[in-house]
Design a protein around this motif. Sequence first.
Motif, PDB file in Angstrom:
ATOM      1  N   ASP A   6       0.812  -1.211   0.000  1.00 48.73           N
ATOM      2  CA  ASP A   6       0.000   0.000   0.000  1.00 48.73           C
ATOM      3  C   ASP A   6       0.849   1.266   0.000  1.00 48.73           C
ATOM      4  OD1 ASP A   6      -2.981  -0.624   0.228  1.00 48.73           O
ATOM      5  OD2 ASP A   6      -2.129  -1.981   1.712  1.00 48.73           O
TER       6      ASP A   6
ATOM      7  N   SER B  63      -8.672  -3.600   7.553  1.00 48.48           N
ATOM      8  CA  SER B  63      -8.296  -3.579   6.136  1.00 48.48           C
ATOM      9  C   SER B  63      -8.367  -2.159   5.610  1.00 48.48           C
ATOM     10  CB  SER B  63      -9.236  -4.480   5.325  1.00 48.48           C
ATOM     11  OG  SER B  63     -10.578  -4.047   5.458  1.00 48.48           O
ATOM     12  N   GLY B  64      -8.369  -1.197   6.535  1.00 51.76           N
ATOM     13  CA  GLY B  64      -8.475   0.205   6.141  1.00 51.76           C
ATOM     14  C   GLY B  64      -7.356   1.042   6.701  1.00 51.76           C
ATOM     15  N   ARG B  65      -7.703   2.217   7.221  1.00 51.99           N
ATOM     16  CA  ARG B  65      -6.697   3.171   7.686  1.00 51.99           C
ATOM     17  C   ARG B  65      -6.447   3.029   9.180  1.00 51.99           C
ATOM     18  NH1 ARG B  65      -4.026   7.348   5.832  1.00 51.99           N
ATOM     19  NH2 ARG B  65      -4.996   7.051   3.808  1.00 51.99           N
TER      20      ARG B  65
ATOM     21  N   SER C 104      -5.734  -0.640   2.470  1.00 55.45           N
ATOM     22  CA  SER C 104      -6.861  -0.920   1.587  1.00 55.45           C
ATOM     23  C   SER C 104      -6.520  -1.977   0.541  1.00 55.45           C
ATOM     24  CB  SER C 104      -7.325   0.366   0.894  1.00 55.45           C
ATOM     25  OG  SER C 104      -6.252   0.962   0.175  1.00 55.45           O
ATOM     26  N   LYS C 105      -5.283  -2.066   0.136  1.00 52.41           N
ATOM     27  CA  LYS C 105      -4.868  -3.053  -0.859  1.00 52.41           C
ATOM     28  C   LYS C 105      -4.361  -4.327  -0.199  1.00 52.41           C
ATOM     29  CE  LYS C 105      -2.047  -3.568  -5.042  1.00 52.41           C
ATOM     30  NZ  LYS C 105      -1.079  -2.898  -5.957  1.00 52.41           N
TER      31      LYS C 105
ATOM     32  N   GLY D 236      -4.905  -5.327   2.870  1.00 52.17           N
ATOM     33  CA  GLY D 236      -5.949  -5.946   3.674  1.00 52.17           C
ATOM     34  C   GLY D 236      -5.476  -6.455   5.015  1.00 52.17           C
TER      35      GLY D 236
ATOM     36  N   ASP E 172      -2.282   2.990   5.550  1.00 54.66           N
ATOM     37  CA  ASP E 172      -3.426   2.533   4.774  1.00 54.66           C
ATOM     38  C   ASP E 172      -3.218   1.079   4.360  1.00 54.66           C
ATOM     39  OD1 ASP E 172      -5.898   3.025   3.141  1.00 54.66           O
ATOM     40  OD2 ASP E 172      -4.512   2.452   1.543  1.00 54.66           O
TER      41      ASP E 172
END
Length: 297
Positions: free
Chosen positions: A228, A278-280, A247-248, A250, A245
Amino acid sequence: MKKMILALSLSLLSPSIFASEQPINTECRTCFSYEQFKTAAEAKAEVNKTRNVYVMNLDSATIKKFVVSKKIEGFKTLPGTGGEPDGEGGTLPSKQIPIYSVTVTNYGVEQSVLNKFYDLSDAKKQVLMSVQTIQADKVPSNVAGSVWDLVGSSSTQNKVAQHYNQYTNLESDLSNYATAAGKVTGVLDIEKILISVNFGDGSSAIFSLYGILNGELVWDFERGTDVDLNKVEPNFDTKNAESYDFSKGGADVFLDFYNAARRAGVSFYSTSGGGSSSGRVTCVSKGVGKYICTYAN
């Protein structure tokens, strides 16, 4: 700087004695125009000394010689200083800063210097070719699965280094590079050679070659990037606020990050009371010894 990255500190490998009358040999990989070479030479100027400065782009096999001198022409008063009480009934004088004059003159490079320079340039190119060859070798999952595994774990960092130490051609090429460097007269200031290695989760790490000790390559983990594009340092930063982050990558990459942070004593808090993110993730310092990362599932 920075692909497969080997960092060779030639100040370690060169036996030169740094006497004031010795020439300075400095590498500049970003020097292409005459002005860039001249600026690099000017940066090596020392007050009340006249020095021969050889600026080298080893990658392009280009070298230029300059004679550089620097002197103090006068002084100027720093605005807003002076007049403050000195604590002894008087006042402090105004602060004076020197005004420098630098002279940089271009000369032709001697043949004896050129011969050693070309040997050094050729040796470095051979090292970089070896670096490119082993760069395609991904770090085995049983050694490390992610760049986050290296954070705060010197043993894992060393295991990765040992994996690449099996390439004997690289060791031989680096030895030749060091030998060529040792033949250069004067102070030798060369940039690191770096190596970028990749992991199974899509992350990467940059190592620098510190030197060759007892016939073995010694590596330092410099920094890395996860899938990420989160910046990864050798030790987890528990002083400055930072956001990450995932997001990619996970939950799997978050878990690697979590384990790295826990090795540094970081506390975690979930806004939804769950298990993985799986986010910030936002991390802030809450005082001495208190660094908290907050995430939502």
